[in-house]
Design a protein around this motif. Structure first.
Motif, PDB file in Angstrom:
ATOM      1  N   UNK A 126      -2.828   5.096   5.522  1.00  6.91           N
ATOM      2  CA  UNK A 126      -2.805   3.398   5.258  1.00  6.91           C
ATOM      3  C   UNK A 126      -4.150   2.868   5.646  1.00  6.91           C
ATOM      4  N   UNK A 127      -4.067   1.575   4.851  1.00  9.82           N
ATOM      5  CA  UNK A 127      -5.353   1.091   4.883  1.00  9.82           C
ATOM      6  C   UNK A 127      -5.618   0.433   6.431  1.00  9.82           C
ATOM      7  N   UNK A 128      -4.676  -0.018   6.946  1.00  9.15           N
ATOM      8  CA  UNK A 128      -4.615  -0.337   8.284  1.00  9.15           C
ATOM      9  C   UNK A 128      -5.458   0.598   9.078  1.00  9.15           C
ATOM     10  N   UNK A 158      -6.969   5.424   0.911  1.00  7.59           N
ATOM     11  CA  UNK A 158      -6.140   4.153   1.453  1.00  7.59           C
ATOM     12  C   UNK A 158      -6.271   3.258   0.394  1.00  7.59           C
ATOM     13  N   UNK A 159      -7.328   2.986  -0.228  1.00  6.03           N
ATOM     14  CA  UNK A 159      -7.518   1.956  -1.403  1.00  6.03           C
ATOM     15  C   UNK A 159      -7.090   2.169  -2.733  1.00  6.03           C
ATOM     16  N   UNK A 196      -1.625  -2.664  -4.684  1.00  6.78           N
ATOM     17  CA  UNK A 196      -2.236  -3.003  -3.455  1.00  6.78           C
ATOM     18  C   UNK A 196      -2.645  -1.916  -2.654  1.00  6.78           C
ATOM     19  N   UNK A 197      -3.550  -2.102  -1.580  1.00  4.20           N
ATOM     20  CA  UNK A 197      -3.850  -0.709  -0.638  1.00  4.20           C
ATOM     21  C   UNK A 197      -2.715  -0.288   0.053  1.00  4.20           C
ATOM     22  N   UNK A 198      -2.729   1.081   0.453  1.00  5.73           N
ATOM     23  CA  UNK A 198      -1.676   1.510   1.397  1.00  5.73           C
ATOM     24  C   UNK A 198      -1.249   0.667   2.594  1.00  5.73           C
ATOM     25  N   UNK A 199       0.148   0.486   2.451  1.00  2.00           N
ATOM     26  CA  UNK A 199       0.414  -0.363   3.402  1.00  2.00           C
ATOM     27  C   UNK A 199       1.155   0.524   4.976  1.00  2.00           C
ATOM     28  N   UNK A 204      -8.886  -6.026   9.579  1.00  6.51           N
ATOM     29  CA  UNK A 204     -10.235  -6.659   9.234  1.00  6.51           C
ATOM     30  C   UNK A 204     -10.064  -8.102   8.894  1.00  6.51           C
ATOM     31  N   UNK A 205      -9.010  -8.574   8.130  1.00  2.68           N
ATOM     32  CA  UNK A 205      -8.787  -9.812   7.832  1.00  2.68           C
ATOM     33  C   UNK A 205      -8.963 -10.929   9.022  1.00  2.68           C
ATOM     34  N   UNK A 206      -8.163 -10.349   9.978  1.00  2.09           N
ATOM     35  CA  UNK A 206      -7.954 -11.389  11.365  1.00  2.09           C
ATOM     36  C   UNK A 206      -9.473 -11.496  11.736  1.00  2.09           C
TER      37      UNK A 206
END
Length: 380
Positions: free
Chosen positions: A30-32, A324-325, A21-24, A80-82
């Protein structure tokens, strides 16, 4: 997800994935905090998605549904997803308003949004990003989207952005030292022998085939599938793109570190990034037609970095996004945060040394926008 993580497929057999997964969290790497470029690339396609919904989303056929169910596959962790999902919801609402029957007070259904990613994805950070006053229902759905993850004919709209070009599994040939596809001194198929590139392509096509097979069962007849992913024209070498140059710089950086005794050459030879970023429109058409369950409504390449408009690329920010990815892949293989720090420090310097060429490398048609519709299911 680590190699030891297991997921159940439709046949009940346990499957192994090498995808991480991407970094939490919401820390510096973080990906955030480092997914702004992905957000811009997705926003670039928002108008097209709204156009396709307005013209082709079958609200009449779905008018009996009490809820419109929408899924984002490979959602990573907010925000992004939201944003992407709410854009879709708003476009569907507008379609309902445009098709509203005067004799019926309200024909707009409720909305249920599903967020899917690997079981090790940081769903906690994602759901903390949700607005409290939302007018839709949400659920997290962990698991591989190469398998069925929803009931049959249960989804009306499926969206996936910057996920399908990540391979769940590296080609087996890349892990065999005596194989013609042994990728010595490189981290990717960029500028690699044909055997390496062919192995990547074969794995990608197999995974997309599985992805479409699963979606064909989960989408209702007339349901829509939107895919945003990396791609290139058939005649564009990946080595002439920004991502291709980054993979070249990664390989040269790691080999420098080998010569300095910081890592072993065998570690570099056995390290490959699970990314296929040169899918052509022709390849996608072939896979979709072989599946036979979807009609192609729109398929085009675009320049996701056209927003640069000749401006300088913020190299440190870009490298933070890449880290991050990809950081999980480096840590898992090289086993050291110090190695990762050194790799991305040197990688940033290499890009800064070539900063005058970055706009040229970025100014390429390297993003695929694909809209498919599930063909109507005819009852026998």
């Amino acid at each position: 997800m680590s190699d030891s993580s297991l997921m159940n497929g439709e046949n009940g057999l346990k499957k192994v994935t090498s995808l991480l997964p991407t970094n939490g969290g919401n820390g510096s790497y973080s990906y955030f905090k480092n997914s702004y470029y992905q957000r811009i690339s997705a926003i670039f396609e928002h108008k097209k998605i709204s156009e396709e919904i307005a013209e082709k989303f079958d609200v009449e056929d779905l008018s009996l549904s009490k809820a419109i169910r929408i899924a984002d596959l490979g959602c990573a962790t907010g925000p992004n997803t939201i944003m992407n999902m709410l854009n879709i919801v708003e476009a569907i609402k507008q379609k309902y308003e445009a098709n509203k029957c005067p004799a019926i007070p309200s024909t707009r259904p409720e909305f249920q949004l599903f967020f899917n990613d690997l079981v090790t994805n940081d769903f906690n950070t994602l759901f903390k990003s949700l607005p409290e006053d939302r007018d839709y229902f949400v659920a997290g759905v962990p698991g591989s989207f190469l398998d069925r993850i929803f009931p049959e004919s249960s989804l009306h709209f499926v969206y996936t952005s910057h996920s399908l070009h990540w391979l769940f599994k590296l080609p087996a040939e890349l892990e065999e030292e005596n194989s013609p596809a042994w990728n010595k001194g490189r981290v990717h198929y960029t500028n690699a022998p044909d055997d390496v590139a062919d192995a990547y392509k074969s794995q990608f096509c197999e995974e997309v085939r599985k992805f479409l097979d699963a979606r064909a069962k989960e989408l209702v007849g007339g349901g829509m599938l939107v895919i945003i992913m990396s791609g290139t024209p058939v005649d564009l070498p990946l080595s002439s793109t920004a991502n291709g140059k980054m993979f070249e710089f990664m390989a040269s950086t790691l080999m420098e570190m080998v010569r300095e005794g910081l890592i072993k050459e065998s570690q570099v030879d056995s390290f490959n990034l699970p990314l296929y970023q040169s899918a052509s429109p022709e390849e996608i058409v072939d896979i979709v037609e072989r599946n036979g369950c979807f009609s192609i409504e729109r398929l085009e390449l675009s320049k996701p970095s056209s927003w640069l408009k000749g401006a300088a690329v913020d190299v440190p920010a870009w490298m933070m996004h890449a880290r991050a990815a990809m950081e999980g892949n480096f840590i898992k293989h090289f086993g050291s945060n110090e190695v990762v720090d050194e790799v991305f420090k040197r990688l940033t310097k290499k890009h800064l040394d070539h900063s005058e060429l970055l706009p040229q490398w970025c100014n390429q048609d390297v993003q695929l926008f694909i809209v498919l519709k599930r063909k109507k299911i005819i009852s026998m």
